[in-house]
Design a protein around this motif. Structure first.
Motif, PDB file in Angstrom:
ATOM      1  N   UNK A   6       0.829  -1.197   0.000  1.00 26.40           N
ATOM      2  CA  UNK A   6       0.000   0.000   0.000  1.00 26.40           C
ATOM      3  C   UNK A   6       0.863   1.246   0.000  1.00 26.40           C
ATOM      4  N   UNK A  26      -3.706   4.225  -0.769  1.00 26.49           N
ATOM      5  CA  UNK A  26      -4.099   3.786  -2.082  1.00 26.49           C
ATOM      6  C   UNK A  26      -4.818   2.448  -2.015  1.00 26.49           C
ATOM      7  N   UNK A  54      -8.451   3.745  12.188  1.00 30.26           N
ATOM      8  CA  UNK A  54      -8.623   3.526  10.758  1.00 30.26           C
ATOM      9  C   UNK A  54      -9.540   2.326  10.556  1.00 30.26           C
ATOM     10  N   UNK A 110     -10.500  -0.696   7.583  1.00 30.16           N
ATOM     11  CA  UNK A 110     -10.043  -1.312   6.352  1.00 30.16           C
ATOM     12  C   UNK A 110     -11.048  -2.362   5.881  1.00 30.16           C
ATOM     13  N   UNK A 112      -9.595  -5.970   0.526  1.00 29.11           N
ATOM     14  CA  UNK A 112      -9.027  -5.551  -0.757  1.00 29.11           C
ATOM     15  C   UNK A 112      -8.968  -4.031  -0.925  1.00 29.11           C
ATOM     16  N   UNK A 113      -8.947  -3.309   0.182  1.00 27.17           N
ATOM     17  CA  UNK A 113      -8.797  -1.855   0.118  1.00 27.17           C
ATOM     18  C   UNK A 113      -7.756  -1.401   1.135  1.00 27.17           C
ATOM     19  N   UNK A 114      -7.279  -0.183   0.939  1.00 25.56           N
ATOM     20  CA  UNK A 114      -6.372   0.384   1.920  1.00 25.56           C
ATOM     21  C   UNK A 114      -7.129   0.920   3.116  1.00 25.56           C
ATOM     22  N   UNK A 115      -6.445   1.089   4.245  1.00 27.18           N
ATOM     23  CA  UNK A 115      -7.100   1.646   5.433  1.00 27.18           C
ATOM     24  C   UNK A 115      -7.624   3.051   5.162  1.00 27.18           C
TER      25      UNK A 115
END
Lengths: 115, 108
Positions: free
Chosen positions: A90, A107, B36, B38, B41-44
């Motif tokens: 990331x 991202x 955060x 999350x 399959x995504x960023x935090x």
């Protein structure tokens, strides 16, 4: 109007190859980061750059080399890829230098698979 | 290096309020507490940040007692889309460690 973008999203390669992951942010932030998330889902910082200068360099193999051509870009080059490099990488950015109140924008990640 | 401890997982049902507590016994005087979220399959994604007492935004509330050795993220009336991993972080970016986080599963 993606804030932090990475390419490619998926990367499958053979052991021993060299590969790069690109990151761009359009937020006007001063600091960019690279994180590695392993199979156990632990997210660990690798590098951070502030205004194109390296400010954090965690203990990672020197096969990993970040490159910041300008404030909006931080690319990650990996030499001689190994099986253990398989992970999701990331990119992130923040307005400040990574201080106590800094908020990071991440991202979408690049899933690297080394065969 | 401020270490944080959170429950590994929590289950809830739609419409309920969820409280996730994080322990940070060795928090430094100048440290802020940041949470955060999350999704797979995504960023935090940043949720909320605070220093003391209570902070509220459109997504969540953060409760911090006077001794600041813990904090509680409160998500009001969760929905299925709140199923995610929630991370509690303390300190400067270079000192922070994303641990395993708390995996929240919201059921219908």
């Amino acid at each position: 109007d993606t804030a932090v973008s990475q390419t490619p999203k998926y990367l499958v390669t053979q052991m021993g190859n060299d590969k790069s992951i690109k990151c761009e942010q359009n937020l006007g932030h001063d600091t960019m980061y690279w994180y590695k998330q392993d199979s156990k889902k632990f997210l660990k910082i690798m590098f951070s750059y502030n205004n194109k200068e390296l400010i954090i360099n965690e203990t990672v193999p020197n096969r990993f080399s970040p490159k910041s051509p300008d404030k909006a870009h931080l690319n990650l080059h990996i030499n001689s890829l190994e099986l253990g490099d398989s992970a999701v990488y990331f990119c992130a950015s923040s307005q400040g230098w990574g201080g106590r109140t800094d908020t990071q924008y991440f991202g979408p990640g690049t899933r690297l698979t080394v065969l | 290096l401020a270490k944080t401890t959170q429950p590994i997982s929590m289950d809830s049902y739609e419409g309920q309020e969820v409280n996730i507590t994080c322990s940070h016994n060795n928090i430094a005087t100048n440290d802020y507490i940041t949470w955060y979220q999350q999704f797979p399959s995504q960023g935090p994604r940043f949720i909320i940040q605070g220093y003391k007492t209570k902070v509220t935004n459109e997504v969540a509330s953060l409760f911090i007692p006077a001794d600041r050795k813990s904090s509680t993220l409160s998500l009001p009336r969760v929905s299925l889309s709140d199923t995610a991993v929630y991370y509690c972080l303390v300190g400067e970016v270079g000192d922070m460690r994303f641990g395993a986080g708390t995996r929240l599963t919201v059921k219908p």
